[in-house]
Design a protein around this motif. Structure first.
Motif, PDB file in Angstrom:
ATOM      1  N   ASN A  97     -34.399 -12.367  30.684  1.00  0.00           N
ATOM      2  CA  ASN A  97     -34.845 -13.525  32.003  1.00  0.00           C
ATOM      3  C   ASN A  97     -33.691 -13.977  32.480  1.00  0.00           C
ATOM      4  O   ASN A  97     -33.337 -15.303  31.879  1.00  0.00           O
ATOM      5  N   GLY A  98     -32.654 -14.006  33.541  1.00  0.00           N
ATOM      6  CA  GLY A  98     -31.802 -14.593  33.663  1.00  0.00           C
ATOM      7  C   GLY A  98     -31.053 -15.793  32.455  1.00  0.00           C
ATOM      8  O   GLY A  98     -30.209 -14.085  32.084  1.00  0.00           O
ATOM      9  N   ASP A  99     -30.598 -16.190  31.991  1.00  0.00           N
ATOM     10  CA  ASP A  99     -29.667 -16.226  31.222  1.00  0.00           C
ATOM     11  C   ASP A  99     -30.548 -16.593  29.952  1.00  0.00           C
ATOM     12  O   ASP A  99     -29.815 -17.699  28.814  1.00  0.00           O
ATOM     13  N   MET A 100     -31.980 -16.062  29.429  1.00  0.00           N
ATOM     14  CA  MET A 100     -32.557 -16.398  28.454  1.00  0.00           C
ATOM     15  C   MET A 100     -33.022 -15.357  27.582  1.00  0.00           C
ATOM     16  O   MET A 100     -33.223 -14.465  28.886  1.00  0.00           O
ATOM     17  N   VAL A 101     -32.992 -15.139  26.692  1.00  0.00           N
ATOM     18  CA  VAL A 101     -33.691 -14.366  26.089  1.00  0.00           C
ATOM     19  C   VAL A 101     -35.176 -15.172  25.984  1.00  0.00           C
ATOM     20  O   VAL A 101     -35.343 -15.779  25.171  1.00  0.00           O
ATOM     21  N   GLU A 102     -35.845 -13.959  26.104  1.00  0.00           N
ATOM     22  CA  GLU A 102     -37.555 -14.241  25.725  1.00  0.00           C
ATOM     23  C   GLU A 102     -38.203 -13.003  25.155  1.00  0.00           C
ATOM     24  O   GLU A 102     -38.402 -12.359  25.049  1.00  0.00           O
ATOM     25  N   ILE A 103     -38.991 -13.854  23.746  1.00  0.00           N
ATOM     26  CA  ILE A 103     -39.739 -12.950  22.522  1.00  0.00           C
ATOM     27  C   ILE A 103     -41.154 -13.678  22.638  1.00  0.00           C
ATOM     28  O   ILE A 103     -41.524 -14.527  22.568  1.00  0.00           O
ATOM     29  N   ALA A 104     -42.100 -13.091  23.443  1.00  0.00           N
ATOM     30  CA  ALA A 104     -43.511 -12.973  23.751  1.00  0.00           C
ATOM     31  C   ALA A 104     -44.169 -12.647  22.528  1.00  0.00           C
ATOM     32  O   ALA A 104     -44.225 -11.278  22.704  1.00  0.00           O
ATOM     33  N   VAL A 105     -45.296 -13.389  22.146  1.00  0.00           N
ATOM     34  CA  VAL A 105     -46.226 -12.863  21.385  1.00  0.00           C
ATOM     35  C   VAL A 105     -47.804 -13.221  21.939  1.00  0.00           C
ATOM     36  O   VAL A 105     -48.275 -14.228  22.250  1.00  0.00           O
ATOM     37  N   THR A 106     -48.396 -12.060  22.503  1.00  0.00           N
ATOM     38  CA  THR A 106     -49.074 -12.009  22.983  1.00  0.00           C
ATOM     39  C   THR A 106     -50.977 -11.213  22.089  1.00  0.00           C
ATOM     40  O   THR A 106     -50.738 -10.193  21.505  1.00  0.00           O
ATOM     41  N   ALA A 118     -35.572 -25.936  20.017  1.00  0.00           N
ATOM     42  CA  ALA A 118     -35.329 -27.499  20.364  1.00  0.00           C
ATOM     43  C   ALA A 118     -34.291 -27.732  19.771  1.00  0.00           C
ATOM     44  O   ALA A 118     -33.533 -27.728  21.046  1.00  0.00           O
ATOM     45  N   ASN A 119     -33.937 -27.354  18.555  1.00  0.00           N
ATOM     46  CA  ASN A 119     -33.126 -26.943  18.160  1.00  0.00           C
ATOM     47  C   ASN A 119     -32.205 -26.101  18.376  1.00  0.00           C
ATOM     48  O   ASN A 119     -30.355 -26.040  17.798  1.00  0.00           O
ATOM     49  N   HIS A 120     -32.175 -25.165  19.270  1.00  0.00           N
ATOM     50  CA  HIS A 120     -31.498 -24.191  19.818  1.00  0.00           C
ATOM     51  C   HIS A 120     -31.870 -24.083  20.484  1.00  0.00           C
ATOM     52  O   HIS A 120     -30.716 -23.153  21.106  1.00  0.00           O
ATOM     53  N   GLY A 121     -31.583 -25.507  21.595  1.00  0.00           N
ATOM     54  CA  GLY A 121     -31.072 -25.336  23.019  1.00  0.00           C
ATOM     55  C   GLY A 121     -33.055 -24.130  23.498  1.00  0.00           C
ATOM     56  O   GLY A 121     -32.307 -24.109  25.165  1.00  0.00           O
ATOM     57  N   GLY A 122     -33.738 -24.100  23.150  1.00  0.00           N
ATOM     58  CA  GLY A 122     -34.475 -23.045  23.769  1.00  0.00           C
ATOM     59  C   GLY A 122     -35.501 -24.068  23.960  1.00  0.00           C
ATOM     60  O   GLY A 122     -36.006 -25.404  23.967  1.00  0.00           O
ATOM     61  N   LEU A 165     -34.561 -18.179  24.522  1.00  0.00           N
ATOM     62  CA  LEU A 165     -33.662 -19.053  24.070  1.00  0.00           C
ATOM     63  C   LEU A 165     -32.431 -18.660  24.470  1.00  0.00           C
ATOM     64  O   LEU A 165     -32.442 -17.231  25.477  1.00  0.00           O
ATOM     65  N   PRO A 166     -31.606 -19.246  24.628  1.00  0.00           N
ATOM     66  CA  PRO A 166     -29.545 -19.018  25.608  1.00  0.00           C
ATOM     67  C   PRO A 166     -29.695 -17.776  24.624  1.00  0.00           C
ATOM     68  O   PRO A 166     -28.957 -17.215  24.028  1.00  0.00           O
ATOM     69  N   ALA A 167     -28.792 -16.471  25.830  1.00  0.00           N
ATOM     70  CA  ALA A 167     -28.550 -15.651  25.617  1.00  0.00           C
ATOM     71  C   ALA A 167     -26.693 -15.428  25.510  1.00  0.00           C
ATOM     72  O   ALA A 167     -26.313 -16.820  25.621  1.00  0.00           O
ATOM     73  N   ARG A 168     -26.930 -15.064  24.157  1.00  0.00           N
ATOM     74  CA  ARG A 168     -25.291 -14.698  23.667  1.00  0.00           C
ATOM     75  C   ARG A 168     -24.207 -15.189  24.910  1.00  0.00           C
ATOM     76  O   ARG A 168     -23.224 -15.356  24.789  1.00  0.00           O
ATOM     77  N   ASP A 169     -24.417 -13.794  25.767  1.00  0.00           N
ATOM     78  CA  ASP A 169     -23.888 -13.184  27.135  1.00  0.00           C
ATOM     79  C   ASP A 169     -24.721 -13.850  28.178  1.00  0.00           C
ATOM     80  O   ASP A 169     -25.203 -12.475  27.991  1.00  0.00           O
ATOM     81  N   ALA A 170     -24.108 -14.725  28.850  1.00  0.00           N
ATOM     82  CA  ALA A 170     -25.284 -15.130  30.206  1.00  0.00           C
ATOM     83  C   ALA A 170     -25.041 -14.289  30.918  1.00  0.00           C
ATOM     84  O   ALA A 170     -24.697 -14.692  32.320  1.00  0.00           O
ATOM     85  N   GLU A 171     -23.497 -13.239  31.250  1.00  0.00           N
ATOM     86  CA  GLU A 171     -22.625 -12.960  32.173  1.00  0.00           C
ATOM     87  C   GLU A 171     -24.118 -11.516  32.756  1.00  0.00           C
ATOM     88  O   GLU A 171     -24.526 -10.619  31.842  1.00  0.00           O
ATOM     89  N   GLY A 172     -23.762 -11.289  34.096  1.00  0.00           N
ATOM     90  CA  GLY A 172     -25.199  -9.998  34.502  1.00  0.00           C
ATOM     91  C   GLY A 172     -26.314  -9.707  33.972  1.00  0.00           C
ATOM     92  O   GLY A 172     -26.535  -9.109  34.363  1.00  0.00           O
ATOM     93  N   ALA A 173     -26.825 -11.492  33.743  1.00  0.00           N
ATOM     94  CA  ALA A 173     -28.511 -11.333  33.676  1.00  0.00           C
ATOM     95  C   ALA A 173     -29.184 -11.135  35.332  1.00  0.00           C
ATOM     96  O   ALA A 173     -28.122 -12.469  36.197  1.00  0.00           O
ATOM     97  N   VAL A 174     -29.935 -11.313  35.162  1.00  0.00           N
ATOM     98  CA  VAL A 174     -31.537 -11.068  36.730  1.00  0.00           C
ATOM     99  C   VAL A 174     -32.299 -11.001  36.069  1.00  0.00           C
ATOM    100  O   VAL A 174     -33.176 -11.011  34.732  1.00  0.00           O
TER     101      VAL A 174
END
Length: 399
Positions: free
Chosen positions: A292-301, A345-349, A367-376
Protein backbone atom coordinates in the motif's frame (compact mmCIF):
# COMPACT_ATOMS: atom_id res chain seq x y z
CA UNK A 1 38.66 94.89 5.41
CA UNK A 2 35.06 95.67 4.74
CA UNK A 3 32.19 94.33 6.76
CA UNK A 4 31.02 92.18 3.84
CA UNK A 5 34.42 90.52 3.54
CA UNK A 6 34.47 89.78 7.27
CA UNK A 7 31.00 88.27 7.02
CA UNK A 8 31.99 86.04 4.10
CA UNK A 9 35.15 84.95 5.89
CA UNK A 10 33.18 84.04 8.99
CA UNK A 11 30.61 82.14 6.95
CA UNK A 12 33.36 80.21 5.16
CA UNK A 13 35.02 79.32 8.45
CA UNK A 14 31.67 78.12 9.80
CA UNK A 15 31.01 75.93 6.79
CA UNK A 16 34.54 74.52 6.98
CA UNK A 17 34.13 73.76 10.68
CA UNK A 18 30.80 72.04 10.00
CA UNK A 19 32.31 69.87 7.26
CA UNK A 20 35.28 68.97 9.45
CA UNK A 21 32.93 68.16 12.35
CA UNK A 22 30.81 65.89 10.19
CA UNK A 23 33.87 64.08 8.85
CA UNK A 24 35.33 63.64 12.32
CA UNK A 25 31.98 62.42 13.63
CA UNK A 26 31.65 59.88 10.85
CA UNK A 27 35.19 58.68 11.45
CA UNK A 28 34.55 58.25 15.16
CA UNK A 29 31.28 56.44 14.47
CA UNK A 30 33.05 54.11 12.05
CA UNK A 31 35.75 53.41 14.67
CA UNK A 32 33.04 52.69 17.25
CA UNK A 33 31.27 50.29 14.87
CA UNK A 34 34.53 48.52 14.13
CA UNK A 35 35.33 48.29 17.84
CA UNK A 36 31.85 46.93 18.56
CA UNK A 37 32.20 44.44 15.71
CA UNK A 38 35.52 43.25 17.16
CA UNK A 39 34.32 42.96 20.76
CA UNK A 40 30.69 41.84 20.13
CA UNK A 41 27.81 42.51 22.54
CA UNK A 42 28.44 43.62 26.07
CA UNK A 43 28.28 41.23 29.00
CA UNK A 44 24.98 42.74 30.09
CA UNK A 45 23.51 42.14 26.64
CA UNK A 46 24.69 38.53 26.65
CA UNK A 47 23.21 37.92 30.09
CA UNK A 48 19.92 39.39 28.92
CA UNK A 49 19.90 37.07 25.89
CA UNK A 50 20.65 34.03 28.07
CA UNK A 51 17.92 35.04 30.50
CA UNK A 52 15.31 35.38 27.78
CA UNK A 53 16.25 32.21 25.89
CA UNK A 54 16.54 29.93 28.92
CA UNK A 55 14.50 26.73 28.82
CA UNK A 56 13.55 27.32 32.44
CA UNK A 57 11.05 29.93 33.53
CA UNK A 58 13.01 32.71 35.29
CA UNK A 59 11.49 35.49 37.37
CA UNK A 60 13.23 38.11 39.54
CA UNK A 61 11.06 39.63 42.28
CA UNK A 62 11.55 42.54 44.65
CA UNK A 63 10.83 42.33 48.36
CA UNK A 64 7.39 43.83 47.69
CA UNK A 65 6.47 41.20 45.11
CA UNK A 66 7.00 43.30 41.99
CA UNK A 67 8.29 41.49 38.90
CA UNK A 68 11.58 43.07 37.83
CA UNK A 69 12.49 40.60 35.11
CA UNK A 70 10.91 37.52 33.60
CA UNK A 71 11.40 35.55 30.41
CA UNK A 72 8.73 34.22 28.02
CA UNK A 73 9.11 30.69 29.42
CA UNK A 74 8.01 31.92 32.87
CA UNK A 75 4.80 33.23 31.37
CA UNK A 76 4.30 29.97 29.47
CA UNK A 77 4.62 27.97 32.69
CA UNK A 78 2.18 30.26 34.50
CA UNK A 79 4.73 31.60 37.00
CA UNK A 80 3.84 35.13 35.88
CA UNK A 81 0.38 36.21 34.77
CA UNK A 82 -0.53 39.74 33.80
CA UNK A 83 2.70 41.04 35.29
CA UNK A 84 2.06 39.46 38.70
CA UNK A 85 3.74 36.37 40.18
CA UNK A 86 1.87 33.19 41.06
CA UNK A 87 0.64 33.44 44.66
CA UNK A 88 2.42 30.23 45.64
CA UNK A 89 5.71 31.49 44.16
CA UNK A 90 5.38 34.79 46.00
CA UNK A 91 4.65 33.04 49.30
CA UNK A 92 7.79 30.95 48.81
CA UNK A 93 9.79 34.10 48.02
CA UNK A 94 8.66 35.68 51.27
CA UNK A 95 9.74 32.60 53.18
CA UNK A 96 13.14 32.66 51.43
CA UNK A 97 13.57 36.36 52.29
CA UNK A 98 12.90 35.60 55.97
CA UNK A 99 15.14 32.54 56.26
CA UNK A 100 17.70 33.04 53.51
CA UNK A 101 17.31 29.34 52.63
CA UNK A 102 16.39 28.21 49.08
CA UNK A 103 13.08 26.39 48.71
CA UNK A 104 11.19 24.20 46.27
CA UNK A 105 7.56 24.95 45.47
CA UNK A 106 5.00 23.08 43.38
CA UNK A 107 3.47 25.45 40.84
CA UNK A 108 1.45 22.85 38.93
CA UNK A 109 -1.77 24.28 37.43
CA UNK A 110 -4.72 23.87 39.74
CA UNK A 111 -6.90 23.20 36.71
CA UNK A 112 -5.47 21.49 33.63
CA UNK A 113 -6.38 23.32 30.44
CA UNK A 114 -5.37 22.51 26.90
CA UNK A 115 -1.67 22.19 26.22
CA UNK A 116 -0.34 23.85 29.35
CA UNK A 117 2.12 21.82 31.46
CA UNK A 118 0.51 19.34 33.82
CA UNK A 119 3.27 19.66 36.44
CA UNK A 120 5.60 22.58 37.24
CA UNK A 121 8.31 22.58 39.93
CA UNK A 122 10.12 25.77 40.93
CA UNK A 123 13.25 26.56 42.93
CA UNK A 124 13.31 29.87 44.80
CA UNK A 125 16.65 31.39 45.83
CA UNK A 126 17.66 34.69 47.47
CA UNK A 127 19.66 37.27 45.48
CA UNK A 128 20.38 39.56 48.47
CA UNK A 129 19.29 43.20 48.77
CA UNK A 130 15.64 42.04 48.97
CA UNK A 131 15.55 40.29 45.57
CA UNK A 132 14.65 36.67 44.89
CA UNK A 133 14.77 34.54 41.75
CA UNK A 134 12.24 31.85 40.84
CA UNK A 135 13.45 29.14 38.46
CA UNK A 136 10.60 26.93 37.21
CA UNK A 137 10.68 23.83 35.00
CA UNK A 138 8.06 21.67 33.29
CA UNK A 139 8.20 18.27 35.04
CA UNK A 140 5.17 16.78 33.28
CA UNK A 141 7.20 14.07 31.52
CA UNK A 142 8.89 12.99 34.75
CA UNK A 143 5.56 12.86 36.57
CA UNK A 144 3.96 10.81 33.80
CA UNK A 145 6.95 8.46 33.70
CA UNK A 146 6.79 7.92 37.45
CA UNK A 147 3.05 7.27 37.29
CA UNK A 148 3.60 4.78 34.48
CA UNK A 149 6.36 3.08 36.45
CA UNK A 150 4.14 2.77 39.53
CA UNK A 151 1.26 1.39 37.47
CA UNK A 152 3.57 -1.05 35.71
CA UNK A 153 5.07 -2.33 38.97
CA UNK A 154 1.60 -2.69 40.49
CA UNK A 155 0.29 -4.53 37.43
CA UNK A 156 3.30 -6.83 37.23
CA UNK A 157 3.01 -7.63 40.93
CA UNK A 158 -0.67 -8.47 40.51
CA UNK A 159 -0.17 -10.54 37.37
CA UNK A 160 2.72 -12.52 38.87
CA UNK A 161 0.94 -13.04 42.17
CA UNK A 162 -2.00 -14.84 40.55
CA UNK A 163 -0.14 -17.78 38.93
CA UNK A 164 2.40 -18.02 41.75
CA UNK A 165 -0.38 -18.22 44.31
CA UNK A 166 -2.24 -20.77 42.20
CA UNK A 167 0.86 -22.97 41.89
CA UNK A 168 1.31 -22.88 45.66
CA UNK A 169 -2.28 -23.86 46.38
CA UNK A 170 -2.25 -26.62 43.78
CA UNK A 171 1.00 -27.99 45.17
CA UNK A 172 -0.64 -28.21 48.61
CA UNK A 173 -3.60 -29.99 47.04
CA UNK A 174 -1.25 -32.51 45.41
CA UNK A 175 0.32 -33.26 48.79
CA UNK A 176 -3.08 -33.72 50.40
CA UNK A 177 -4.18 -36.08 47.60
CA UNK A 178 -0.94 -38.06 47.43
CA UNK A 179 -2.83 -41.38 47.80
CA UNK A 180 -5.26 -40.61 44.97
CA UNK A 181 -3.54 -40.89 41.55
CA UNK A 182 -6.48 -39.35 39.68
CA UNK A 183 -6.47 -36.24 41.87
CA UNK A 184 -2.70 -35.96 41.69
CA UNK A 185 -2.92 -36.06 37.89
CA UNK A 186 -5.68 -33.43 37.85
CA UNK A 187 -3.83 -31.02 40.14
CA UNK A 188 -0.50 -31.61 38.40
CA UNK A 189 -2.13 -30.70 35.08
CA UNK A 190 -3.34 -27.43 36.58
CA UNK A 191 0.12 -26.73 38.01
CA UNK A 192 1.59 -27.24 34.55
CA UNK A 193 -0.95 -24.82 33.07
CA UNK A 194 -0.23 -22.11 35.66
CA UNK A 195 3.54 -22.55 35.36
CA UNK A 196 3.23 -22.24 31.58
CA UNK A 197 1.26 -19.03 32.02
CA UNK A 198 3.86 -17.72 34.48
CA UNK A 199 6.67 -18.55 32.06
CA UNK A 200 4.85 -16.79 29.22
CA UNK A 201 4.36 -13.70 31.36
CA UNK A 202 8.03 -13.53 32.34
CA UNK A 203 9.09 -14.07 28.71
CA UNK A 204 6.85 -11.27 27.47
CA UNK A 205 8.00 -8.92 30.23
CA UNK A 206 11.60 -9.52 29.14
CA UNK A 207 10.64 -8.93 25.51
CA UNK A 208 8.80 -5.71 26.37
CA UNK A 209 11.74 -4.48 28.46
CA UNK A 210 14.04 -5.12 25.51
CA UNK A 211 11.79 -3.28 23.09
CA UNK A 212 11.40 -0.21 25.30
CA UNK A 213 15.12 0.46 25.46
CA UNK A 214 16.63 -1.77 28.14
CA UNK A 215 18.68 -3.53 25.46
CA UNK A 216 20.07 -2.44 22.13
CA UNK A 217 17.96 -3.69 19.25
CA UNK A 218 19.59 -5.78 16.51
CA UNK A 219 20.55 -4.26 13.18
CA UNK A 220 17.74 -4.30 10.62
CA UNK A 221 18.17 -6.46 7.54
CA UNK A 222 16.10 -7.57 4.55
CA UNK A 223 13.20 -9.75 5.72
CA UNK A 224 10.92 -11.81 3.47
CA UNK A 225 7.31 -11.06 4.49
CA UNK A 226 6.11 -14.47 3.25
CA UNK A 227 8.60 -16.23 5.53
CA UNK A 228 7.42 -14.13 8.49
CA UNK A 229 3.81 -15.13 7.81
CA UNK A 230 4.72 -18.80 7.38
CA UNK A 231 6.71 -18.97 10.63
CA UNK A 232 4.09 -17.05 12.64
CA UNK A 233 1.33 -19.42 11.45
CA UNK A 234 3.48 -22.43 12.34
CA UNK A 235 3.80 -21.08 15.90
CA UNK A 236 0.03 -20.72 16.18
CA UNK A 237 -0.97 -24.06 14.61
CA UNK A 238 -1.50 -25.92 17.89
CA UNK A 239 -3.54 -23.08 19.43
CA UNK A 240 -5.75 -22.92 16.34
CA UNK A 241 -6.33 -26.66 16.28
CA UNK A 242 -7.15 -26.75 20.00
CA UNK A 243 -9.69 -23.95 19.58
CA UNK A 244 -11.17 -25.39 16.38
CA UNK A 245 -10.19 -22.23 14.50
CA UNK A 246 -9.51 -22.32 10.76
CA UNK A 247 -6.72 -20.00 9.60
CA UNK A 248 -6.80 -18.80 6.01
CA UNK A 249 -3.98 -16.98 4.28
CA UNK A 250 -3.61 -15.30 0.92
CA UNK A 251 -1.05 -16.14 -1.76
CA UNK A 252 2.68 -15.38 -1.30
CA UNK A 253 3.46 -11.77 -2.12
CA UNK A 254 7.23 -11.64 -2.61
CA UNK A 255 7.34 -8.47 -0.49
CA UNK A 256 10.33 -7.48 1.63
CA UNK A 257 10.85 -5.09 4.53
CA UNK A 258 13.84 -3.94 6.55
CA UNK A 259 13.60 -5.39 10.03
CA UNK A 260 14.45 -8.06 12.55
CA UNK A 261 12.82 -11.32 11.52
CA UNK A 262 12.46 -12.73 15.04
CA UNK A 263 10.71 -9.61 16.34
CA UNK A 264 8.37 -9.42 13.33
CA UNK A 265 7.42 -13.08 13.71
CA UNK A 266 6.75 -12.48 17.41
CA UNK A 267 4.52 -9.50 16.63
CA UNK A 268 2.52 -11.31 13.96
CA UNK A 269 2.11 -14.48 16.02
CA UNK A 270 0.85 -12.34 18.91
CA UNK A 271 -1.83 -10.89 16.63
CA UNK A 272 -2.83 -14.32 15.37
CA UNK A 273 -2.93 -15.80 18.88
CA UNK A 274 -5.04 -12.83 19.99
CA UNK A 275 -7.45 -13.39 17.08
CA UNK A 276 -7.74 -17.08 17.98
CA UNK A 277 -8.38 -16.31 21.66
CA UNK A 278 -11.21 -13.87 20.88
CA UNK A 279 -12.92 -15.92 18.17
CA UNK A 280 -15.79 -18.35 18.77
CA UNK A 281 -15.12 -22.04 18.23
CA UNK A 282 -15.24 -23.21 14.60
CA UNK A 283 -14.77 -19.62 13.37
CA UNK A 284 -11.99 -18.55 11.03
CA UNK A 285 -9.06 -16.15 11.20
CA UNK A 286 -7.47 -14.75 8.05
CA UNK A 287 -4.03 -13.34 7.36
CA UNK A 288 -3.45 -11.17 4.30
CA UNK A 289 -0.53 -9.11 3.02
CA UNK A 290 -0.25 -6.39 0.41
CA UNK A 291 1.66 -3.34 -0.77
CA UNK A 292 0.00 0.00 0.00
CA UNK A 293 2.03 2.93 -1.29
CA UNK A 294 5.42 2.87 0.39
CA UNK A 295 4.17 0.52 3.10
CA UNK A 296 3.77 -3.24 3.43
CA UNK A 297 0.62 -4.24 5.32
CA UNK A 298 -0.02 -7.56 7.04
CA UNK A 299 -3.60 -7.80 8.28
CA UNK A 300 -5.01 -10.32 10.78
CA UNK A 301 -8.81 -10.51 10.78
CA UNK A 302 -11.07 -12.38 13.18
CA UNK A 303 -14.83 -12.74 13.41
CA UNK A 304 -14.99 -12.54 17.16
CA UNK A 305 -16.67 -10.31 19.73
CA UNK A 306 -15.20 -7.06 18.40
CA UNK A 307 -13.92 -4.15 20.47
CA UNK A 308 -16.04 -1.28 21.76
CA UNK A 309 -15.01 2.18 20.48
CA UNK A 310 -14.10 3.37 23.99
CA UNK A 311 -11.66 0.46 24.35
CA UNK A 312 -9.98 0.67 20.97
CA UNK A 313 -7.43 3.28 22.04
CA UNK A 314 -6.51 1.27 25.14
CA UNK A 315 -6.00 -2.20 23.72
CA UNK A 316 -2.29 -1.51 23.18
CA UNK A 317 -1.73 -0.60 26.83
CA UNK A 318 0.16 -3.06 29.00
CA UNK A 319 -2.12 -5.52 30.80
CA UNK A 320 -5.31 -4.03 29.34
CA UNK A 321 -7.87 -6.68 28.46
CA UNK A 322 -11.17 -6.18 26.65
CA UNK A 323 -12.55 -9.33 28.30
CA UNK A 324 -10.55 -10.25 31.44
CA UNK A 325 -12.51 -13.48 31.98
CA UNK A 326 -11.65 -14.74 28.48
CA UNK A 327 -7.99 -13.79 28.99
CA UNK A 328 -7.81 -15.79 32.20
CA UNK A 329 -9.43 -18.76 30.49
CA UNK A 330 -6.98 -18.68 27.60
CA UNK A 331 -3.93 -17.85 29.70
CA UNK A 332 -3.42 -14.42 28.16
CA UNK A 333 -0.92 -12.04 29.77
CA UNK A 334 -2.28 -8.71 28.52
CA UNK A 335 1.13 -7.83 27.03
CA UNK A 336 0.80 -9.19 23.50
CA UNK A 337 -0.57 -6.08 21.83
CA UNK A 338 1.83 -3.81 23.75
CA UNK A 339 4.70 -5.87 22.33
CA UNK A 340 3.22 -5.57 18.83
CA UNK A 341 3.00 -1.79 19.19
CA UNK A 342 6.64 -1.45 20.28
CA UNK A 343 7.94 -3.85 17.62
CA UNK A 344 6.26 -1.82 14.89
CA UNK A 345 7.43 1.49 16.38
CA UNK A 346 11.03 0.23 16.47
CA UNK A 347 10.73 -0.66 12.78
CA UNK A 348 9.44 2.77 11.77
CA UNK A 349 5.93 1.42 11.28
CA UNK A 350 2.65 1.24 13.16
CA UNK A 351 -0.23 -1.06 13.99
CA UNK A 352 -3.79 -0.07 13.10
CA UNK A 353 -7.08 -1.39 14.39
CA UNK A 354 -10.47 -1.69 12.74
CA UNK A 355 -13.24 -3.26 14.78
CA UNK A 356 -17.00 -3.58 14.96
CA UNK A 357 -18.75 -5.16 17.93
CA UNK A 358 -20.35 -8.47 17.05
CA UNK A 359 -18.61 -8.52 13.66
CA UNK A 360 -14.90 -8.85 14.38
CA UNK A 361 -11.61 -7.00 14.34
CA UNK A 362 -8.66 -6.44 12.04
CA UNK A 363 -5.19 -5.57 13.29
CA UNK A 364 -2.86 -4.37 10.53
CA UNK A 365 0.91 -4.26 10.81
CA UNK A 366 2.30 -1.48 8.60
CA UNK A 367 6.01 -1.47 7.75
CA UNK A 368 8.09 0.59 5.30
CA UNK A 369 8.68 -1.44 2.15
CA UNK A 370 12.28 -2.28 1.39
CA UNK A 371 11.91 -0.91 -2.15
CA UNK A 372 9.46 2.01 -2.18
CA UNK A 373 9.57 2.59 -5.95
CA UNK A 374 6.63 1.88 -8.21
CA UNK A 375 4.05 1.50 -5.43
CA UNK A 376 0.46 2.63 -5.84
CA UNK A 377 -1.48 3.34 -2.64
CA UNK A 378 -5.10 2.32 -2.19
CA UNK A 379 -7.31 5.24 -1.39
CA UNK A 380 -10.73 3.82 -0.64
CA UNK A 381 -11.58 4.16 3.06
CA UNK A 382 -11.16 0.95 4.99
CA UNK A 383 -9.18 -1.46 2.81
CA UNK A 384 -11.10 -4.61 1.83
CA UNK A 385 -8.45 -6.74 3.53
CA UNK A 386 -9.35 -5.04 6.81
CA UNK A 387 -12.98 -6.20 6.83
CA UNK A 388 -13.96 -9.51 8.44
CA UNK A 389 -16.09 -10.52 5.45
CA UNK A 390 -13.35 -9.77 2.91
CA UNK A 391 -10.98 -12.57 3.77
CA UNK A 392 -13.45 -15.34 2.97
CA UNK A 393 -11.96 -15.53 -0.51
CA UNK A 394 -8.45 -16.03 0.83
CA UNK A 395 -6.82 -19.40 0.35
CA UNK A 396 -6.69 -21.88 3.22
CA UNK A 397 -3.47 -21.96 5.19
CA UNK A 398 -1.39 -25.06 5.13
CA UNK A 399 -0.82 -24.77 8.90
Amino acid sequence: MTALACLLLAAGAGVLGLVVGVLVGRRRAARTRRRDARHGPTLAELLQRVFRSSGAGLVVLTETGDVVLHNPRAAGLGVVRNGRPDARAWAACQQVLRTGTPQEVDLSPLEYRGRQPAAVLAHVRPLDDGFTVVEAADTSDAVRLEATRRDFVANVSHELKTPVGAVGLLAEAVLDAADDPAEVHRFATKILKESTRLGALVTELIALSRLTGAERLPELAAVDVDEVVQEALARCRISAESAGIEITVDSPSGLEVDGDRTLLVTALSNLVENAIAYSPREASVSVTRRRNGDMVEIAVTDRGIGIAPEHQKRVFERFFRVDPARSRATGGTGLGLAIVKHVLANHGGEVRLWSSQGTGSTFTMRLPARDAEGAVADTDGVPPAERPDAARSAGRAGG
